[in-house]
Design an enzyme around this catalytic site. Sequence first.
Site, PDB file in Angstrom:
ATOM      1  NE  ARG A 147       6.530   6.432  -0.476  1.00 65.07           N
ATOM      2  CZ  ARG A 147       6.034   6.099   0.716  1.00 65.07           C
ATOM      3  NH1 ARG A 147       4.943   5.350   0.812  1.00 65.07           N
ATOM      4  NH2 ARG A 147       6.627   6.521   1.833  1.00 65.07           N
TER       5      ARG A 147
ATOM      6  CE  LYS B  44      -0.892   0.152   5.041  1.00 72.84           C
ATOM      7  NZ  LYS B  44      -0.414   1.438   5.586  1.00 72.84           N
TER       8      LYS B  44
ATOM      9  CG  ASP C 228       4.298  -0.172   9.424  1.00 68.93           C
ATOM     10  OD1 ASP C 228       4.236   0.639  10.372  1.00 68.93           O
ATOM     11  OD2 ASP C 228       3.932   0.105   8.269  1.00 68.93           O
TER      12      ASP C 228
HETATM   13  O1  LIG Z   1       5.227   6.239   4.065  1.00 67.94           O
HETATM   14  C1  LIG Z   1       4.660   5.171   4.290  1.00 67.94           C
HETATM   15  O2  LIG Z   1       4.131   4.478   3.384  1.00 67.94           O
HETATM   16  C2  LIG Z   1       4.602   4.692   5.693  1.00 67.94           C
HETATM   17  C3  LIG Z   1       5.454   5.208   6.629  1.00 67.94           C
HETATM   18  C4  LIG Z   1       5.486   4.737   8.028  1.00 67.94           C
HETATM   19  O3  LIG Z   1       4.909   5.741   8.844  1.00 67.94           O
HETATM   20  P1  LIG Z   1       5.776   6.823   9.715  1.00 67.94           P
HETATM   21  O4  LIG Z   1       6.673   7.518   8.791  1.00 67.94           O
HETATM   22  O5  LIG Z   1       4.714   7.695  10.273  1.00 67.94           O
HETATM   23  O6  LIG Z   1       6.519   6.032  10.740  1.00 67.94           O
HETATM   24  C5  LIG Z   1       4.730   3.433   8.216  1.00 67.94           C
HETATM   25  O7  LIG Z   1       4.501   3.185   9.574  1.00 67.94           O
HETATM   26  C6  LIG Z   1       3.414   3.431   7.475  1.00 67.94           C
HETATM   27  O8  LIG Z   1       2.728   2.208   7.622  1.00 67.94           O
HETATM   28  C7  LIG Z   1       3.623   3.626   5.996  1.00 67.94           C
HETATM   29  C1  LIG Z   2       1.023   2.947  10.386  1.00 68.13           C
HETATM   30  C2  LIG Z   2       0.390   2.403   9.366  1.00 68.13           C
HETATM   31  O1  LIG Z   2      -0.301   3.066   8.409  1.00 68.13           O
HETATM   32  P1  LIG Z   2      -0.630   4.621   8.239  1.00 68.13           P
HETATM   33  O2  LIG Z   2       0.278   5.406   9.133  1.00 68.13           O
HETATM   34  O3  LIG Z   2      -0.404   4.879   6.789  1.00 68.13           O
HETATM   35  O4  LIG Z   2      -2.078   4.788   8.621  1.00 68.13           O
HETATM   36  C3  LIG Z   2       0.444   0.922   9.174  1.00 68.13           C
HETATM   37  O5  LIG Z   2      -0.023   0.442   8.128  1.00 68.13           O
HETATM   38  O6  LIG Z   2       0.941   0.206  10.046  1.00 68.13           O
END
Ligand SMILES: O=C(O)C1=C[C@@H](OP(=O)(O)O)[C@@H](O)[C@H](O)C1
Ligand SMILES: C=C(OP(=O)(O)O)C(=O)O
Length: 434
Positions: free
Chosen positions: A52, A47, A314
């Site tokens: 993106r 995702k 994650d």
């Molecule tokens: O840029 C992304 O796709 C993501 C960045 C991460 O968040 P943070 O940058 O807030 O840690 C991650 O935890 C999230 O599930 C997806």
């Molecule tokens: C933190 C997560 O997603 P988002 O921050 O994009 O809601 C995730 O998928 O664990």
Amino acid sequence: MPETERRTSKEFFIFAKVISRDEDMTKRIQLTAPNQIQATIQLPSSKSICNRALIIRALAQSHAPIENLSDCDDTRVMVKALQEMKPVIDIMAAGTAMRFLTAYLSVTEGSHLITGTERMKQRPIRILVDALRSLGAQIEYAGNEGFPPLKITGTELTQSEISLPGNVSSQYISALLMIGPVLKKGLRLTLTGEIISRPYIDLTLQLMNRNGADAGWTGPNILEVKPQPYQPTPYYIESDWSAASYWYAFAALTPRATLRLPDLYQDSLQGDARVAELFSRLGVSTTYHEKYVELTRTSACVEELTNDFTNQPDLAQTFVVTCALLGIRFRFSGLQSLKIKETDRMAALIKEMKKLGYLLREEAGSVLIWDGERCEPDACPAIDTYEDHRMAMAFAPACFKFKGLQINEPQVVSKSYPDFWKDLQTAGFQITEA
Ligand SMILES: O=C(O)C1=C[C@@H](OP(=O)(O)O)[C@@H](O)[C@H](O)C1
Ligand SMILES: C=C(OP(=O)(O)O)C(=O)O
């Protein structure tokens, strides 16, 4: 008899309800683990890459095909928002959609209100709003200062140099980077403090550059984007390494396991591909083939694990649950961002692991420790999921140790992995309504 035919009609009924995403969803399921796993599982696509790719394509005003888009909630809300561009955009619980669209709407003609779930209204966005405002954006808080919902009126952003903290969410930085190529003078970001979730910033840069942008690090904490328009190229989105982590956990906890996961690559753009190396220490080996990876259960396993999850937040829930179930003591640091995700994941982990008889300790808001301390587990544990897909998926492997483990609100998985329960059934798990 094939595995699928052995399922009772009651199981099928529950499975259909769980994945239906309608109002009448199963409130609680009970899981029974198989004795061994031998399966091929087509994971959802990433995702992070999908969202993106969608923003970049929209900024390029292109219709280049994006193959293998996920049908998870977080991507569906992004597709819908960009297709409809309604005056009120509800992105539900999708952090990436909220942050990426905030930047996108700031440079796109029209006025929009962007909102989400109650939890989304508690997830901070001030750093991104401040950064966009200092580039010239018109954004107002429509609820509480510092949090969604936001009223955004698209305008030309005239400034190009800003400084912002890198230690709260990398999504703010990715959101800003992606609009860089359409700004008149490009963009120069100086990041202050520790830089967290850095692989997600690198993922953004790689996808931008694959699509004709010129963006990159020009110093340890400086990012620059040239004012050079996107040239979108069609591509196939790889499977989600974060979703793979749950299958690594199943493999680690099953006496015999061989799992094939298509469309995962060793040289992946995703930082969570590191799950393979981490699980090699928990007795799961990975063999990379051209179009899939194969996981095999081996016997070697460490007695304790110390890891910093700053770059792979994650994966933290998967490792907390799996290590404890394997009796591996751990000290996990770099968890500060867990408090502002779908739920306060630190608090949720401590509470739910106690139901399974494991007493965790939190240190300084960023470390979780399990030094082997146990308590009496609940007789029939029912795991709460707190509207967090990863709570449901990370705790599912506990059914290997707790027969008839129950998971509340199982449909939460649709945020990133709608077919999670269906895939479990394919792999021989029994799922019934509790
Ligand atoms: O840029 C992304 O796709 C993501 C960045 C991460 O968040 P943070 O940058 O807030 O840690 C991650 O935890 C999230 O599930 C997806
Ligand atoms: C933190 C997560 O997603 P988002 O921050 O994009 O809601 C995730 O998928 O664990």
